[in-house]
Motif scaffolding. Structure first.
Motif, PDB file in Angstrom:
ATOM      1  N   THR A  72       0.874  -1.169   0.000  1.00  0.00           N
ATOM      2  CA  THR A  72       0.000   0.000   0.000  1.00  0.00           C
ATOM      3  C   THR A  72       0.904   1.209   0.000  1.00  0.00           C
ATOM      4  O   THR A  72       2.003   1.181   0.572  1.00  0.00           O
ATOM      5  CB  THR A  72      -0.898   0.054   1.248  1.00  0.00           C
ATOM      6  N   GLN A  73       0.460   2.258  -0.650  1.00  0.00           N
ATOM      7  CA  GLN A  73       1.297   3.450  -0.631  1.00  0.00           C
ATOM      8  C   GLN A  73       0.477   4.691  -0.329  1.00  0.00           C
ATOM      9  O   GLN A  73      -0.698   4.779  -0.649  1.00  0.00           O
ATOM     10  CB  GLN A  73       2.091   3.584  -1.913  1.00  0.00           C
ATOM     11  N   ALA A  74       1.149   5.625   0.344  1.00  0.00           N
ATOM     12  CA  ALA A  74       0.481   6.857   0.755  1.00  0.00           C
ATOM     13  C   ALA A  74       1.467   7.992   0.580  1.00  0.00           C
ATOM     14  O   ALA A  74       2.682   7.780   0.648  1.00  0.00           O
ATOM     15  CB  ALA A  74       0.066   6.751   2.218  1.00  0.00           C
ATOM     16  N   PRO A  75       0.972   9.215   0.347  1.00  0.00           N
ATOM     17  CA  PRO A  75       1.884  10.342   0.146  1.00  0.00           C
ATOM     18  C   PRO A  75       2.696  10.669   1.404  1.00  0.00           C
ATOM     19  O   PRO A  75       3.794  11.174   1.311  1.00  0.00           O
ATOM     20  CB  PRO A  75       0.964  11.504  -0.231  1.00  0.00           C
ATOM     21  N   ASN A  76       2.141  10.400   2.593  1.00  0.00           N
ATOM     22  CA  ASN A  76       2.943  10.585   3.799  1.00  0.00           C
ATOM     23  C   ASN A  76       2.446   9.645   4.887  1.00  0.00           C
ATOM     24  O   ASN A  76       1.485   8.897   4.718  1.00  0.00           O
ATOM     25  CB  ASN A  76       2.926  12.044   4.264  1.00  0.00           C
ATOM     26  N   ARG A  77       3.119   9.702   6.035  1.00  0.00           N
ATOM     27  CA  ARG A  77       2.927   8.731   7.094  1.00  0.00           C
ATOM     28  C   ARG A  77       1.519   8.769   7.676  1.00  0.00           C
ATOM     29  O   ARG A  77       1.016   7.772   8.192  1.00  0.00           O
ATOM     30  CB  ARG A  77       3.966   9.011   8.181  1.00  0.00           C
ATOM     31  N   LEU A  78       0.892   9.942   7.660  1.00  0.00           N
ATOM     32  CA  LEU A  78      -0.356  10.121   8.391  1.00  0.00           C
ATOM     33  C   LEU A  78      -1.580   9.706   7.595  1.00  0.00           C
ATOM     34  O   LEU A  78      -2.636   9.444   8.167  1.00  0.00           O
ATOM     35  CB  LEU A  78      -0.502  11.589   8.814  1.00  0.00           C
ATOM     36  N   ILE A  79      -1.454   9.666   6.273  1.00  0.00           N
ATOM     37  CA  ILE A  79      -2.602   9.329   5.439  1.00  0.00           C
ATOM     38  C   ILE A  79      -2.611   7.821   5.213  1.00  0.00           C
ATOM     39  O   ILE A  79      -1.568   7.208   4.971  1.00  0.00           O
ATOM     40  CB  ILE A  79      -2.518  10.069   4.086  1.00  0.00           C
ATOM     41  N   SER A  80      -3.824   7.240   5.288  1.00  0.00           N
ATOM     42  CA  SER A  80      -3.845   5.798   5.089  1.00  0.00           C
ATOM     43  C   SER A  80      -3.675   5.498   3.606  1.00  0.00           C
ATOM     44  O   SER A  80      -4.110   6.252   2.735  1.00  0.00           O
ATOM     45  CB  SER A  80      -5.150   5.197   5.620  1.00  0.00           C
ATOM     46  N   ALA A 121      11.403   3.440  -5.854  1.00  0.00           N
ATOM     47  CA  ALA A 121      10.949   4.150  -7.043  1.00  0.00           C
ATOM     48  C   ALA A 121       9.968   5.250  -6.656  1.00  0.00           C
ATOM     49  O   ALA A 121      10.051   6.380  -7.149  1.00  0.00           O
ATOM     50  CB  ALA A 121      10.311   3.173  -8.021  1.00  0.00           C
ATOM     51  N   LEU A 122       9.061   4.910  -5.748  1.00  0.00           N
ATOM     52  CA  LEU A 122       8.061   5.891  -5.327  1.00  0.00           C
ATOM     53  C   LEU A 122       8.724   7.115  -4.704  1.00  0.00           C
ATOM     54  O   LEU A 122       8.370   8.253  -4.990  1.00  0.00           O
ATOM     55  CB  LEU A 122       7.106   5.252  -4.325  1.00  0.00           C
ATOM     56  N   LEU A 123       9.732   6.859  -3.857  1.00  0.00           N
ATOM     57  CA  LEU A 123      10.424   7.964  -3.182  1.00  0.00           C
ATOM     58  C   LEU A 123      11.115   8.856  -4.193  1.00  0.00           C
ATOM     59  O   LEU A 123      11.010  10.074  -4.146  1.00  0.00           O
ATOM     60  CB  LEU A 123      11.463   7.411  -2.196  1.00  0.00           C
ATOM     61  N   SER A 124      11.836   8.255  -5.119  1.00  0.00           N
ATOM     62  CA  SER A 124      12.641   9.055  -6.032  1.00  0.00           C
ATOM     63  C   SER A 124      11.766   9.737  -7.080  1.00  0.00           C
ATOM     64  O   SER A 124      12.140  10.760  -7.617  1.00  0.00           O
ATOM     65  CB  SER A 124      13.700   8.177  -6.706  1.00  0.00           C
ATOM     66  N   ASP A 125      10.580   9.157  -7.373  1.00  0.00           N
ATOM     67  CA  ASP A 125       9.741   9.755  -8.404  1.00  0.00           C
ATOM     68  C   ASP A 125       9.203  11.123  -7.994  1.00  0.00           C
ATOM     69  O   ASP A 125       9.766  12.151  -8.319  1.00  0.00           O
ATOM     70  CB  ASP A 125       8.565   8.837  -8.766  1.00  0.00           C
ATOM     71  N   ASP A 126       8.142  11.092  -7.178  1.00  0.00           N
ATOM     72  CA  ASP A 126       7.513  12.387  -6.955  1.00  0.00           C
ATOM     73  C   ASP A 126       7.056  12.617  -5.521  1.00  0.00           C
ATOM     74  O   ASP A 126       6.495  13.639  -5.208  1.00  0.00           O
ATOM     75  CB  ASP A 126       6.340  12.551  -7.917  1.00  0.00           C
ATOM     76  N   MET A 127       7.221  11.610  -4.659  1.00  0.00           N
ATOM     77  CA  MET A 127       6.730  11.785  -3.294  1.00  0.00           C
ATOM     78  C   MET A 127       7.863  11.582  -2.305  1.00  0.00           C
ATOM     79  O   MET A 127       8.087  10.479  -1.831  1.00  0.00           O
ATOM     80  CB  MET A 127       5.648  10.752  -3.004  1.00  0.00           C
ATOM     81  N   PRO A 128       8.596  12.604  -1.969  1.00  0.00           N
ATOM     82  CA  PRO A 128       9.735  12.439  -1.053  1.00  0.00           C
ATOM     83  C   PRO A 128       9.303  11.920   0.318  1.00  0.00           C
ATOM     84  O   PRO A 128      10.081  11.272   1.010  1.00  0.00           O
ATOM     85  CB  PRO A 128      10.327  13.849  -0.963  1.00  0.00           C
ATOM     86  N   LEU A 129       8.062  12.190   0.725  1.00  0.00           N
ATOM     87  CA  LEU A 129       7.600  11.719   2.038  1.00  0.00           C
ATOM     88  C   LEU A 129       6.719  10.482   1.906  1.00  0.00           C
ATOM     89  O   LEU A 129       6.087  10.054   2.849  1.00  0.00           O
ATOM     90  CB  LEU A 129       6.821  12.828   2.757  1.00  0.00           C
TER      91      LEU A 129
END
Lengths: 321, 386
Positions: free
Chosen positions: B28-36, B100-108
């Protein structure tokens, strides 16, 4: 007379009694066992025979009377010292499952702190005596042995420290008849060779008559009759003894006490095709052979096969001997 | 004939794996830690053109192994290799996707392992365990085989390939807390097992020597076992706090109503029942004839105990110690509630902040500890039984 006898006895019971929970299991038990005697205690379950045996090495402490070992009261010994001077073999063998045959046999010598070399030699000697080839059996574990072999190791372990007395509690009770008979012969031989004082408990009358130089019949913790096998068979003290030794078989059991040699006629044998008897066979075996072959006499040979004479059927019923 | 020889267990595991791959979110992926997070399927992770599909080729080994008889050595070898390779491939895919997710567009951005990954990982473990069990019943072999299976994952953990996963990010953020929790957890277990042995063994010996003491002893221990752990902690807080106030020396030694002292006391009380029971069971299964012979041979009470009873009771007793230790590793989690620390503290922090990966950071090491302790005790048992 009685005084000297008491001095000479290896084990002596003097009016010994034992109760469990107020119930007397052994009462007024007096018996002197001479050195080298093979005493068999026999009786039904609950007759107190096992309790009597276990009082000798203090696995059971007696309540009344005195028990002497080599002239000294057994309570004057430390129990461990007393037991190390008495071999002990039981029906379940009680071999230590985590020890090899060698270590099992070495148990008491180790407790007595014999030097290792002496223990090793003794183990070899005993394995030979009990016809277990030492090289094969020394390193085995009890579970790798048959029931008969386990009991042989049990007997070897009991004999290990060359004890003055050997106590055996129904040692062959769990074995099949053939193995049992082989071990009984073995015990007879060991008794002859070693001259040890042996006390054996059994409920098997044939075993008692075959092994015992004296048979002691117990009932409700009291001695009913004590005597040689022949005395018990020829002069049973009462109906209980008669029942125990099997009324119908008394004659046959008497025959089993004597060998062919004792009734044989040393006469030349007419040529015969019948299989000969051995002079060491019992008269009971001889009678069986005579009946099976439908013969009234059979030739007799000795161990080397040399003709010795003939056994006549009629001589079996003579009570002259 | 081939059909008759096929391996039904492996086939079922493969089918379950396929279902998990298709039906459950792999990560599962989320833009940051707090969002499910939002689930991402295995197909998406592999990539549109199947560019990373090669990572799952070891699964083909499992398919091949499933066609052969489970009793053959080659099918077992194939199963073990296939399971190891599949687990490594799945883990590699998850790690790669997270980076890949980190380096693409969502640093957090956060990538958490999803139900699909966990299910397939467990199925790989089951397949490997099945193969190992067939291979040898010896605990040493099973333990080494288990290490072989997880080795690639450990390598990826160490070389940083998985660092982008949320679980590892939580670890990176709390490395010190984690290390302290590990130390504290091990301390709690050791401080429980040692007094348990020192108290439990003599009690067990006493109970088997004097059967009259058994009803009283066992009913007390059983009663303790029925008290819920949290309640027992609470019950101990009052007397221990009182002791510490009454005698300040005790407080200096660390005795207080909260923290390690009540935790270890409660854990020890819980551990006593299995320890006493296994001591009694170990001594109780010795044939009476063996004991009678030992006495009849002229062994003293002490000789009989050390030479006969201890070695014969050892295997049963050791398996009791194994159960006790594994139980203590698990129960020590709860003691975090009274401030004793350990991995329980990490887990409860995760629960309170609804951070699933933080919960996992507390739980996964405890599961691993329990499995390893269990395996080590089994190896020790075999070792000491020749």
């Amino acid at each position: 007379m009685t005084a000297t006898r008491a001095m000479d006895a290896m084990i002596e019971f003097q009016q010994v009694g034992k109760s469990f929970n107020g119930q007397a299991v052994v009462e007024d038990f007096s018996l002197a066992i001479a050195p080298g005697e093979f005493t068999v205690l026999i009786g039904r379950s609950g007759s107190g025979k096992s309790t009597t045996l276990k009082m000798i090495n203090r696995l059971v402490e007696h309540d009344r009377g005195k028990i002497l070992f080599a002239g000294q009261e057994i309570r004057s010994f430390k129990p461990e010292d007393l037991r190390r001077r008495m071999g002990y073999a039981i029906q379940s063998t009680g071999l230590f499952p985590h020890w090899t045959v060698e270590r099992n046999i070495a148990c008491v010598p180790e407790l007595l702190k014999w030097p290792a070399a002496r223990i090793r030699d003794r183990v070899t000697e005993l394995l030979d005596l009990l016809q277990l080839p030492p090289d094969t059996y020394r390193g085995r574990y009890p579970h790798q042995l048959s029931g008969g072999q386990q009991q042989r190791v049990g007997v070897a372990r009991a004999l290990a420290a060359d004890p003055d007395v050997l106590l055996m509690d129904e040692p062959f009770g769990a074995l099949d008849p053939i193995t049992r008979e082989a071990l009984q012969l073995e015990m007879s031989r060991i008794h002859r060779l070693s001259g040890k004082t042996i006390v054996l408990v059994t409920h098997d009358i044939d075993e008692a008559l075959r092994l015992g130089s004296r048979v002691v019949l117990l009932d409700h913790g009291r001695i009913v009759q004590a005597g040689t096998p022949r005395q018990l068979l020829a002069e049973p003290a009462n109906d209980l003894v008669r029942d125990f030794i099997g009324r119908a078989d008394i004659g046959l059991r008497l025959l089993a006490l004597d060998t062919v040699a004792s009734r044989m006629r040393a006469e030349p044998v007419e040529s015969s095709t019948a299989p000969p008897l051995r002079d060491t066979d019992t008269l009971r075996e001889a009678l069986s052979a005579l009946i099976a072959l439908g013969a009234t006499r059979l030739p007799v040979v000795d161990a080397a096969g040399t003709p010795r004479g003939q056994l006549h059927l009629a001589d079996l019923v003579q009570t002259a001997a | 004939m081939r059909g008759r020889q096929a391996n039904p267990v492996l086939a079922v595991l493969l089918l379950a794996g396929l279902t998990a791959a298709l039906g459950l979110a792999f990560v599962t992926q989320a833009p940051n830690r707090l969002i499910s997070g939002v689930g991402v399927s295995l197909a998406k992770v592999i990539g549109a053109g199947g560019s990373r599909g090669w990572a799952l080729t070891p699964a083909l080994l499992l398919v091949a192994a499933a066609c052969g008889a489970p009793t053959r050595a080659w099918t077992r070898g194939l199963t073990l290799l296939g399971a190891t390779g599949s687990l490594a491939g799945l883990t590699w895919l998850a790690g790669t996707h997270a980076s890949a997710l980190l380096s693409d567009d969502m640093p957090l951005g956060r990538t958490s392992l999803g139900g699909g990954y966990w299910t397939m990982a467990v199925l790989c473990g089951l397949a490997a365990a099945e193969a190992l069990r067939g291979w040898s019943a010896r605990a040493g072999v099973v333990l080494i085989g288990g290490l072989f299976v997880v080795a690639p994952v450990v390598v990826m953990l160490l070389n940083g390939h998985l660092d982008a996963l949320s679980l590892l990010k939580e670890y990176a953020n709390r490395q010190e807390v984690f290390d302290a929790a590990l130390q504290r957890h091990l301390l709690l277990v050791a401080a429980t097992v040692v007094p348990t042995v020192l108290i439990g063994v003599p009690l067990g010996v006493l109970a088997s020597r004097r059967p009259g003491t058994q009803p009283a002893l066992l009913s007390v221990l059983n009663l303790i076992q029925t008290v819920p752990s949290i309640a027992l902690f609470a019950l101990l807080m009052v007397p221990l706090a009182a002791l510490a106030t009454r005698w300040p020396v005790l407080a200096q030694w660390g005795v207080s109503g909260i923290g390690v002292a009540p935790a270890v006391t409660a854990l020890t009380l819980y551990s006593l029942l299995p320890m006493v029971r296994s001591t009694m069971a170990g001594l109780g299964q010795i044939p009476p004839g063996v004991l009678e012979a030992a006495t009849g041979m002229g062994m003293t009470r002490a000789q009989q105990f050390w030479r006969v009873e201890v070695p014969l009771a050892w295997p049963v007793w050791l398996s009791g110690l194994r159960v006790t230790t594994v139980q203590a590793i698990g129960l020590a989690m709860v003691s975090a509630l009274i401030g004793a620390g350990g991995f329980g503290a990490v887990m409860f922090q995760g629960l309170l902040s609804s951070a699933v990966d933080l919960v996992l950071l507390g739980v996964v090491p405890v599961v691993a500890l329990a499995v390893v302790a269990d395996g080590l005790f089994k190896v020790l048992a075999e070792w000491t039984n020749r």
